[in-house]
Design a protein around this motif. Structure first.
Motif, mmCIF file in Angstrom:
data_model
loop_
_atom_site.group_PDB
_atom_site.id
_atom_site.type_symbol
_atom_site.label_atom_id
_atom_site.label_comp_id
_atom_site.label_asym_id
_atom_site.label_seq_id
_atom_site.Cartn_x
_atom_site.Cartn_y
_atom_site.Cartn_z
ATOM 1 N N GLU A 281 0.835 -1.206 0.000
ATOM 2 C CA GLU A 281 0.000 0.000 0.000
ATOM 3 C C GLU A 281 0.868 1.253 0.000
ATOM 4 O O GLU A 281 0.600 2.197 -0.751
ATOM 5 N N ILE A 282 1.884 1.276 0.851
ATOM 6 C CA ILE A 282 2.780 2.436 0.904
ATOM 7 C C ILE A 282 3.516 2.598 -0.415
ATOM 8 O O ILE A 282 3.573 3.696 -0.984
ATOM 9 N N ALA A 283 4.083 1.515 -0.928
ATOM 10 C CA ALA A 283 4.838 1.578 -2.184
ATOM 11 C C ALA A 283 3.964 2.070 -3.322
ATOM 12 O O ALA A 283 4.359 2.982 -4.073
ATOM 13 N N ARG A 284 2.792 1.505 -3.465
ATOM 14 C CA ARG A 284 1.891 1.893 -4.559
ATOM 15 C C ARG A 284 1.477 3.367 -4.432
ATOM 16 O O ARG A 284 1.470 4.104 -5.420
ATOM 17 N N ALA A 285 1.168 3.807 -3.222
ATOM 18 C CA ALA A 285 0.727 5.195 -3.018
ATOM 19 C C ALA A 285 1.824 6.189 -3.384
ATOM 20 O O ALA A 285 1.589 7.126 -4.151
ATOM 21 N N VAL A 286 3.023 5.991 -2.847
ATOM 22 C CA VAL A 286 4.070 7.002 -3.068
ATOM 23 C C VAL A 286 4.603 6.997 -4.498
ATOM 24 O O VAL A 286 4.998 8.045 -5.008
ATOM 25 N N VAL A 287 4.574 5.852 -5.154
ATOM 26 C CA VAL A 287 4.992 5.828 -6.563
ATOM 27 C C VAL A 287 3.902 6.470 -7.418
ATOM 28 O O VAL A 287 4.199 7.287 -8.294
ATOM 29 N N SER A 288 2.638 6.152 -7.173
ATOM 30 C CA SER A 288 1.559 6.754 -7.972
ATOM 31 C C SER A 288 1.459 8.262 -7.745
ATOM 32 O O SER A 288 1.065 8.995 -8.641
ATOM 33 N N GLU A 289 1.855 8.726 -6.558
ATOM 34 C CA GLU A 289 1.842 10.159 -6.252
ATOM 35 C C GLU A 289 3.118 10.863 -6.712
ATOM 36 O O GLU A 289 3.292 12.050 -6.473
ATOM 37 N N ARG A 290 4.023 10.115 -7.340
ATOM 38 C CA ARG A 290 5.265 10.628 -7.907
ATOM 39 C C ARG A 290 6.233 11.155 -6.865
ATOM 40 O O ARG A 290 7.052 12.019 -7.141
ATOM 41 N N LEU A 291 6.149 10.597 -5.658
ATOM 42 C CA LEU A 291 7.102 10.934 -4.606
ATOM 43 C C LEU A 291 8.296 9.991 -4.638
ATOM 44 O O LEU A 291 9.346 10.298 -4.077
ATOM 45 N N ALA A 292 8.129 8.849 -5.257
ATOM 46 C CA ALA A 292 9.206 7.873 -5.460
ATOM 47 C C ALA A 292 9.132 7.396 -6.901
ATOM 48 O O ALA A 292 8.031 7.251 -7.455
ATOM 49 N N ALA A 293 10.285 7.157 -7.489
ATOM 50 C CA ALA A 293 10.335 6.663 -8.865
ATOM 51 C C ALA A 293 10.022 5.175 -8.919
ATOM 52 O O ALA A 293 9.513 4.668 -9.912
ATOM 53 N N GLY A 294 10.319 4.473 -7.841
ATOM 54 C CA GLY A 294 10.077 3.041 -7.777
ATOM 55 C C GLY A 294 10.253 2.548 -6.354
ATOM 56 O O GLY A 294 10.760 3.276 -5.494
ATOM 57 N N ALA A 295 9.823 1.324 -6.132
ATOM 58 C CA ALA A 295 9.918 0.730 -4.802
ATOM 59 C C ALA A 295 10.234 -0.755 -4.932
ATOM 60 O O ALA A 295 9.803 -1.407 -5.874
ATOM 61 N N SER A 296 10.992 -1.261 -3.978
ATOM 62 C CA SER A 296 11.266 -2.693 -3.875
ATOM 63 C C SER A 296 10.828 -3.144 -2.493
ATOM 64 O O SER A 296 11.106 -2.467 -1.497
ATOM 65 N N ILE A 297 10.171 -4.279 -2.446
ATOM 66 C CA ILE A 297 9.683 -4.827 -1.177
ATOM 67 C C ILE A 297 10.356 -6.177 -0.961
ATOM 68 O O ILE A 297 10.345 -7.021 -1.854
ATOM 69 N N THR A 298 10.942 -6.351 0.209
ATOM 70 C CA THR A 298 11.544 -7.635 0.560
ATOM 71 C C THR A 298 11.010 -8.080 1.907
ATOM 72 O O THR A 298 10.665 -7.269 2.758
#
Length: 102
Positions: free
Chosen positions: A13-30
């Motif tokens: 949820e966090i990764a999808r939100a911040v990438v869709s809001e253009r605050l992050a270019a991408g996210a990796s989850i481990t």
């Protein structure tokens, strides 16, 4: 910037939100990862999911504030490390991806 979350779902949820809001270019989850920590005067351990977010220096503070808003913990881990080297094309991608003008 990295943070940890209590579940994979929260991490997504966090990764999808911040990438869709253009605050992050991408996210990796481990995860899951095992954690041992000191909290509220006690030694604890548990399972967490790590979210690594790629952002620009210009967007970093906005990203941190948004992650805090989305995060279920009162005081989530938020750490960032400057990158010593990366290809110019990669830097341009991050800058473009975190720019509201694109």
């Amino acid at each position: 910037m990295t943070t940890t979350t209590p579940t994979e779902e929260v991490a997504q949820e966090i990764a999808r939100a911040v990438v869709s809001e253009r605050l992050a270019a991408g996210a990796s989850i481990t995860g899951p990862i095992k954690s041992v920590f000191w909290h509220l005067g006690e030694l604890g351990d548990g399972q967490e999911w790590r979210v690594e977010l790629r952002t620009s220096e210009a967007t970093r503070d906005k990203l941190a504030e948004r992650v805090k808003e989305l995060h279920p913990w009162d005081n989530p881990e938020l750490v960032g490390q400057p990158i010593e080297w990366y290809p110019e094309e990669y830097g341009r991608w991050v800058a473009r991806s975190t720019s509201a003008s694109e």
